[in-house]
Design an enzyme around this catalytic site. Structure first.
Site, short mmCIF file in Angstrom:
data_model
loop_
_atom_site.label_atom_id
_atom_site.label_comp_id
_atom_site.label_asym_id
_atom_site.label_seq_id
_atom_site.Cartn_x
_atom_site.Cartn_y
_atom_site.Cartn_z
N SER A 8 1.05 -0.82 -0.22
CA SER A 8 0.12 0.00 -0.27
C SER A 8 0.83 0.90 -0.33
CB SER A 8 -1.23 0.23 0.94
OG SER A 8 -1.55 0.95 0.73
N ARG A 9 0.58 2.45 -0.12
CA ARG A 9 1.32 3.57 -0.10
C ARG A 9 0.98 4.15 0.72
NH1 ARG A 9 -0.59 5.66 -6.52
NH2 ARG A 9 0.60 5.01 -7.62
N LEU B 229 -5.86 -2.26 -7.98
CA LEU B 229 -6.45 -0.81 -8.39
C LEU B 229 -7.33 -0.30 -9.25
CD1 LEU B 229 -2.20 -0.42 -8.73
CD2 LEU B 229 -3.61 0.34 -6.33
N HIS C 261 -4.25 0.60 -14.24
CA HIS C 261 -4.98 -0.47 -14.66
C HIS C 261 -3.51 -1.13 -15.11
CE1 HIS C 261 -9.23 -2.23 -12.93
NE2 HIS C 261 -8.44 -2.31 -12.29
N LYS D 2 -11.14 -6.28 -13.88
CA LYS D 2 -11.70 -5.72 -15.12
C LYS D 2 -12.40 -3.97 -14.68
CE LYS D 2 -15.57 -4.72 -13.15
NZ LYS D 2 -15.90 -5.35 -11.67
N ARG E 159 -16.33 3.71 -6.95
CA ARG E 159 -16.78 4.28 -7.89
C ARG E 159 -18.06 5.16 -8.75
NH1 ARG E 159 -16.29 0.05 -4.70
NH2 ARG E 159 -15.74 -2.35 -5.28
N ASP F 296 -17.90 -0.01 -14.09
CA ASP F 296 -18.46 -0.84 -12.57
C ASP F 296 -18.59 -2.56 -12.86
OD1 ASP F 296 -16.62 -1.43 -10.10
OD2 ASP F 296 -18.69 -0.93 -9.34
#
Length: 329
Positions: free
Chosen positions: A34-35, A72, A77, A95, A164, A176
């Site tokens: 993780s960042r 991500l 992606h 996806k 989203r 999504d």
């Protein structure tokens, strides 16, 4: 065993995919990143993962990782899938594969520079026995000539801070969950639509499509229609209609891993419910991908399929904006 590294602490990874990878026959989760280092460490403790990294770059440089799972945000992606390939890792990417068809084409072209590495878009539904059976019934002519596929998929999420609901990172109903509704008929017909018509209702504040409907035109008079929404009551279902019967997939996307599910077959001699034991479709997907790595065979779903799905997504969006049919090359 394939040793997996996880890019980010995305919810889908923590709640669905990582447990499935840990329970798969051919995989183990070696590390998560993780960042925000604290988030990676917390996830590692909760899920029993040995290593936690405070950057994606650190994880990609780990020689003990064979494959990367990339959940991500959509706009990252392609970027991080390519970075993983350059680091010598196989990649299972969530996806949709990218933000548009052009990104998908670039990923496929770049991936050819790494012929020993596998890359696949994670449409997990295709590995569930209910979809395997539905495809077998169709190919066997059980419901005659299939003429149309009707799909519906919705949930309610009006949180402007939810990823989203952010258009700049690839949010919205079409990207999504509409991507599933587009994938279904392409998978069942085993062909691509020639033209589409799309309709969108855009949230006035968040600027993401909150309801999108579309019609896909296929050869020989076949068609598919769908509606997806991020601001309706939760529901999903797929109807597959032929000239001699129909199949209903009751839970086409989120088939529960701990409960039985069923499809319904309606033909001239009556109604039949075909039940399936509880399985984790994410585990099945992981094992299919791992087998391709271990046996050096093609990934179960090629990137050309991801490009084709993105082409339809692009066309639906263009149709909605232009209020006309859009042909697909």
């Amino acid at each position: 065993m394939i040793r997996w590294g996880i890019l980010s602490t995305a919810k889908i990874g923590l709640t669905k995919v990582i447990p499935a990878l840990q329970n798969s026959r051919l995989g183990e989760v070696t590390a998560i990143s993780s960042r925000v280092g604290e988030q990676a460490e917390k996830a590692a403790r909760q899920l029993g993962i040995a290593k936690a990294y405070s950057s994606y770059e650190e994880l990609l440089s780990d020689p003990d990782i064979d494959a990367i799972y990339n959940p991500l945000p959509n706009h990252l992606h392609v970027e991080w899938t390519l970075k993983a390939l350059r680091a010598g890792k196989h990649v299972l990417c969530e996806k949709p594969i990218g933000m548009n068809r052009s990104e998908a084409i670039r990923l496929e072209a770049e991936s050819r520079k790494f012929p020993t590495l596998k890359v696949m878009e994670a449409f997990m539904y295709r590995f569930h026995p209910q979809w395997v059976k539905a495809k077998q019934l169709i190919d066997a002519g059980t419901i005659g000539q299939v003429k149309t596929v009707q799909s519906f998929f919705s949930y309610f999420n009006a949180d402007p801070n939810n990823i989203r609901n952010k258009p700049e990172v690839g949010g919205g109903a079409l990207m999504d969950i509409g991507c599933y509704c587009i994938s279904f008929p392409r998978f069942l017909f085993a062909e691509e639509p020639s033209a589409v018509m799309g309709f969108m209702d855009v949230d006035p504040q968040m600027r993401t499509d909150r309801l999108t409907s579309g019609i896909l035109k296929f050869a020989a008079g076949k068609s598919s229609s769908f509606t997806c929404s991020t601001q309706l009551c939760p529901f999903q279902q797929v109807h597959i209609l032929g000239d001699q019967g129909r199949i209903t997939v009751e839970i086409p996307v989120n088939a529960p891993p701990t409960q039985k599910c069923k499809i319904i077959l309606m033909v001239a001699n009556g109604r039949k419910e075909i039940e399936f034991d509880a399985v984790d479709q994410y585990s099945l997907q992981a094992d299919a991908f791992a087998e391709a790595i271990l046996n050096n065979t093609p990934a179960p779903t090629p990137l050309t399929d991801a490009i084709a799905n993105m082409a339809v997504i692009d066309a639906i969006r263009a149709s909605a904006e232009q209020n006309t049919w859009i042909n697909i090359e």
